[in-house]
Write a protein that holds these residues in place. Structure first.
Motif, PDB file in Angstrom:
ATOM      1  N   GLU A  92       2.376   1.632  -3.624  1.00  0.00           N
ATOM      2  CA  GLU A  92       1.352   2.102  -4.563  1.00  0.00           C
ATOM      3  C   GLU A  92       0.917   3.517  -4.229  1.00  0.00           C
ATOM      4  O   GLU A  92       0.551   4.290  -5.122  1.00  0.00           O
ATOM      5  N   GLY A  93       0.985   3.871  -2.942  1.00  0.00           N
ATOM      6  CA  GLY A  93       0.602   5.217  -2.522  1.00  0.00           C
ATOM      7  C   GLY A  93       1.527   6.300  -3.024  1.00  0.00           C
ATOM      8  O   GLY A  93       1.161   7.482  -3.006  1.00  0.00           O
ATOM      9  N   ASP A 117       0.828  -1.208   0.000  1.00  0.00           N
ATOM     10  CA  ASP A 117       0.000   0.000   0.000  1.00  0.00           C
ATOM     11  C   ASP A 117       0.863   1.259   0.000  1.00  0.00           C
ATOM     12  O   ASP A 117       0.518   2.260  -0.640  1.00  0.00           O
ATOM     13  N   GLY A 141       2.208   6.730  -6.028  1.00  0.00           N
ATOM     14  CA  GLY A 141       1.519   7.210  -7.225  1.00  0.00           C
ATOM     15  C   GLY A 141       2.454   7.526  -8.378  1.00  0.00           C
ATOM     16  O   GLY A 141       2.179   8.457  -9.153  1.00  0.00           O
TER      17      GLY A 141
END
Length: 241
Positions: free
Chosen positions: A43-44, A40, A46
């Motif tokens: 992926e955070g 997470d 971005g």
């Protein structure tokens, strides 16, 4: 659509120097293979053209599988930023032996696993760069850095050996040794005296930004392939030792 620049693999990409490196390479237009403990968090970030995978670098098969997944999307890994590591500081006689194992497995075997997953293909292609993130503690002895420093001396030693063996094949192997850096590592120090020593040093001389280290890594990689910055040490100006 495959990116026009080659793939860069970064371990420990969720925080600190790894995170800053991911952002710096992404800004420069490189596709990324990002490895870390928490998917997470990766992926955070971005970041575009990124393959994010939760991988423990101690697991050699998982590292190899991750390389395959990244290369299936963006082609061969041309640069490894071998950054994953822990900084459990203590004196040998005061440290829980379980921490020795974590230090050795992550800081030593993890580095080897990532190198081994890429070196044969780089050697065959006669192109590629491996950048091992060490520490100034891999060159100088500091209080409470007993086992941690030993793992970083290992990183220097294995980098030097690999550099010499890969140089005839036009593959670069570089070691980067940051000094006091603004990182979230004090929380990993269970020894209060070690934590106080590290904090006192940081308070006395300041700390460089992970972004400064990342930009140095990017600069070293972007030099022509026939040019290698073999060893780089980057510290606060006021860090005299």
């Amino acid at each position: 659509m495959m990116a026009t620049k080659p793939l860069v693999m970064i371990t420990g990409a969720g925080t600190g120097i790894g995170k800053a490196s991911a952002q710096a390479f992404s800004k420069a237009g490189y596709p990324l293979l990002l490895l870390g403990r928490r998917l997470d968090v990766l992926e955070g970030l971005g970041l575009p053209d990124s393959v994010c995978l939760s991988v423990d670098v101690r697991d050699r098969e998982a590292v190899v599988a991750a390389v395959g997944k990244g290369e299936a999307v963006h082609g061969p890994v041309d640069c490894l930023v071998n950054n994953a590591g822990i900084a459990a500081l203590s004196r040998v006689e005061e440290q829980d032996p379980a921490e020795w194992r974590d230090l050795l497995d992550i800081n030593c075997l993890g580095v080897l696993n990532c190198m081994h997953s890429l070196m044969p293909a780089m050697k065959e292609r006669r192109h590629g760069t491996i950048i091992n993130i060490s520490s100034i503690a891999g060159r100088k002895s500091y209080p409470y850095h007993d086992v941690y420093g030993g793992t970083k001396y290992f990183v220097h030693g294995v980098t030097e050996g690999a550099r010499r063996s890969m140089a005839p094949h036009d593959v670069r192997v570089i070691v980067v040794s940051p000094g006091l850096t603004e990182l979230e590592i004090s929380g990993t120090m269970h020894n209060a005296n070690a934590r106080d020593f590290w904090q006192a040093g940081k308070d006395a001389v300041g700390a460089i930004s992970p972004d400064d280290v990342a930009n140095t890594i990017l600069f070293a990689y972007q030099m022509p392939q026939n040019v290698i910055l073999q060893e780089l040490t980057i510290t606060p100006t006021r860090q005299e030792y």
